[in-house]
Structures are given as C-alpha cells and as structure tokens.
Design an enzyme around this catalytic site. Structure first.
Site, PDB file in Angstrom:
ATOM      1  N   MET A   1      22.796  15.148   4.115  1.00  0.00           N
ATOM      2  CA  MET A   1      22.762  13.816   4.723  1.00  0.00           C
ATOM      3  C   MET A   1      21.539  12.994   4.335  1.00  0.00           C
ATOM      4  O   MET A   1      21.548  11.773   4.477  1.00  0.00           O
ATOM      5  CB  MET A   1      22.794  13.933   6.240  1.00  0.00           C
ATOM      6  CG  MET A   1      21.498  14.443   6.840  1.00  0.00           C
ATOM      7  SD  MET A   1      21.257  14.056   8.608  1.00  0.00           S
ATOM      8  CE  MET A   1      21.090  12.282   8.578  1.00  0.00           C
ATOM      9  N   TYR A   2      20.477  13.615   3.832  1.00  0.00           N
ATOM     10  CA  TYR A   2      19.274  12.863   3.488  1.00  0.00           C
ATOM     11  C   TYR A   2      19.586  11.908   2.340  1.00  0.00           C
ATOM     12  O   TYR A   2      19.924  12.332   1.233  1.00  0.00           O
ATOM     13  CB  TYR A   2      18.128  13.790   3.090  1.00  0.00           C
ATOM     14  CG  TYR A   2      17.638  14.727   4.170  1.00  0.00           C
ATOM     15  CD1 TYR A   2      17.925  14.496   5.514  1.00  0.00           C
ATOM     16  CD2 TYR A   2      16.882  15.848   3.859  1.00  0.00           C
ATOM     17  CE1 TYR A   2      17.477  15.356   6.511  1.00  0.00           C
ATOM     18  CE2 TYR A   2      16.419  16.711   4.849  1.00  0.00           C
ATOM     19  CZ  TYR A   2      16.729  16.463   6.166  1.00  0.00           C
ATOM     20  OH  TYR A   2      16.279  17.325   7.146  1.00  0.00           O
ATOM     21  N   SER A   3      19.488  10.630   2.628  1.00  0.00           N
ATOM     22  CA  SER A   3      19.837   9.584   1.653  1.00  0.00           C
ATOM     23  C   SER A   3      21.248   9.800   1.101  1.00  0.00           C
ATOM     24  O   SER A   3      21.549   9.435  -0.027  1.00  0.00           O
ATOM     25  CB  SER A   3      18.823   9.522   0.509  1.00  0.00           C
ATOM     26  OG  SER A   3      17.569   9.077   0.976  1.00  0.00           O
TER      27      SER A   3
END
Length: 326
Positions: free
Chosen positions: A58-60
């Site tokens: 989900m990070y970026s």
C-alpha cells in the site's frame, strides 16, 4: 551494526530495520520522497550494516516496493538482505483488491514479487486483522504461500492480543506456518502494548519489530504544545494529532530532550535506545527523510541507558486509547 535472531527463528536481522513508507510518490502523501531522493538512503543503510528492509504494497500504491526492489538489485546481493512486505490494505476500488482473502493474498504476493524484482520475500506480513475474512482462510493461504517458496516466514502487525493468540493457536492446531513476528505500535509515548501483546510475544518467542519508534517524529522534540510543529509531516499527520499531544506526552518528550542534552546525543537516539533496551524488542522500524537522521539512528544501537535513566523516561507516561489496530 549488531544482529539478532528474529524471534526464535534462525534468521539474523540488524537491530534496526529501514522502513520505506517515506520513499515513493508525493501523489500518495505529500511528505514522501521520490525515487531519486530515496535511493541514497537505501544505499547508506546497507553501508551502515542494515540488512532488514520493511515495505508494504500500500505504500505509494506499490511505488515503494518498486523503488526498494530496484535499489536493492543495484546495491546488494539478494541473499544478503532481508525483505519484508505486507498485504491487507486496498490497492484499488475493486471489491477483491483488499483484505486477507485467499484470492487477495495469492494475487498480492505475486504483485509484490514483481514490484520488488525477487522470487521470494523473507517476511510476508498481514498489515491488519481482517474482520471480514475467517482467520482460518488467511492462515491456510499464507501457509500455501510459504510452501510455494514465495515467502520464507510470515508475520503479523497491529492487532489485539486475543486475535494474535487465536492465530497462533489455529496455526499450531492445523499444522500451518506460524507467525514469527509482530510489527506493532510501540514507543515511549505509546506503551499500551506492554499490557498484553508484548508479554504474549515473549512467551511465544515472537520477534517484535515496532513501527513508529519516534512517534512519527513527536519524540524528536520538535512538536509544540500550541500548534503542531514545523515539518510538513507534523502539519499534515492527523494520526499523530489524535494520539500524541497529551500533556503527559510532552512531559515524556521533555525528559527525552533533557537526557539527550546530558548525554550529548540527539533526542531521537534516546528514544531508539530506550526501545532497544526493551527485552521483547528485536528491531525497531525507522524512517528517514534526512541522511543525518539515518546515521544518528544507527549510532543509537550502541547507546546504553542505565536503569535510572529508563525509569526517568518512563515515569510521566499516562495510558492512551488503543489506536493503530485498524
């Protein structure tokens, strides 16, 4: 750098893990660094002896994994690093592109491996508890991911102790792969994990890799009692504003700052050193957006605090609402 076994596994990890939520795309969060500015941190972390890198799909929305994958391919040999990533959060608006269903886990591990440019991850973690999927379905799917050679170990992240205990029990009952680590919210101004989760981890031989060891920068001493502080993240981080701004929190920070002046070190180094002294903690996950912060964090590994100093830091603490589990 010092190294330690991850829980009761034979896997050796550095006493600090570099978290990569800071590296990705500003379209996701305005304080995130783009790839050209991110690569020097990953390179330096390797040079300083950090072998443990934590990211999440989900990070970026995948960009963090891509940046980490390209950097590690350029700067390290695959067998020399420990790569951890996570699954759970929504990656799109599609109904099955989130959660811990068998479908989403199988599709997510393959997508993460493509982005990271590797055949396997060392540690595959569930980012949160999925209240819409039976935990048995999740555990069996994760077991199959391990048996397929796509992950070597599995880990969990913020959840209640009863949930983690249930997952460990069911894995043992069915002969499925067991969680070996817990990535939870733990620092000098959020210590609710000491009630149930950390004793459970110690009893079960679970490695603890806390996120937000500096309370999203709050423990560096640059937040203000009136207003939120000067950094972009301080001004835009609603999670911190809802959690870390009690008067007792500022009293803890005041003691961190005072002790740092006495010892001739940075407040962040005191906060990291305190975590590393906790018997349950394996490797705090640090974030860095300035090169000097990464160097200072590594120096904190060798910073010894006396029992009196630790008690001084802990004394003002007041209980908080449980946050970070959803």
């Amino acid at each position: 750098m010092k190294y330690i076994n991850l829980g009761k596994t034979g896997l050796k990890v550095s006493r600090l893990s570099l978290g990569t939520m800071t590296y990705g795309s500003r379209q996701w969060r305005e304080w995130v660094l783009p790839e050209v500015d991110s690569r020097p941190f990953i390179k330096l972390a390797l040079e300083l002896g950090i072998n443990f890198f934590d990211t999440a799909d989900m990070y970026s929305l995948g960009a963090s994994e891509e940046i980490l994958g390209r950097a590690l391919k350029d700067f390290a040999k695959r067998e020399q690093v420990v790569i951890a990533t996570k699954v759970y959060n929504a990656m799109s608006d599609a109904p099955n592109d989130k959660g811990l269903s068998r479908k989403h886990i199988f599709e997510s591990i393959d997508a993460s491996l493509r982005r990271l440019q590797t055949d396997y991850v060392d540690l595959y973690q569930i980012h949160r508890w999925d209240y819409e999927t039976p935990i048995e379905e999740t555990l069996e799917a994760l077991h199959d991911v391990v048996k397929a050679g796509k992950a070597l170990y599995i880990g969990a992240s913020s959840m209640y102790a009863w949930q983690f205990a249930k997952a460990l029990y069911l894995a043992d009952k069915h002969g499925w792969t067991r969680f070996v680590s817990m990535q939870n919210h733990y620092n000098l101004v959020y210590r609710e994990e000491e009630r149930e989760v950390l004793p459970l981890c110690q009893a079960e031989g679970i490695g603890v890799i806390p996120w937000s060891p500096l309370a999203r920068g709050f423990l560096t001493g640059n937040r203000q009692r009136e207003g939120f502080g000067e950094t972009l993240r301080a001004k835009t981080d609603d999670f911190s504003h809802n959690l870390y701004y009690n008067e007792s929190d500022f009293q803890v920070v005041d003691r961190v700052v005072d002790l740092s002046k006495q010892r001739g070190v940075k407040p962040a180094q005191i906060a990291i050193a305190w975590l590393l002294h906790q018997p349950s903690v394996t490797a705090p996950i640090i974030g860095a957006s300035k090169i000097e912060h990464l160097k200072e964090a590594v120096e904190a590994v060798d910073l010894a605090l006396s029992d009196d100093e630790r008690q001084l830091l802990e004394q003002p603490y007041q209980p908080h609402p449980v946050l970070g589990h959803r």
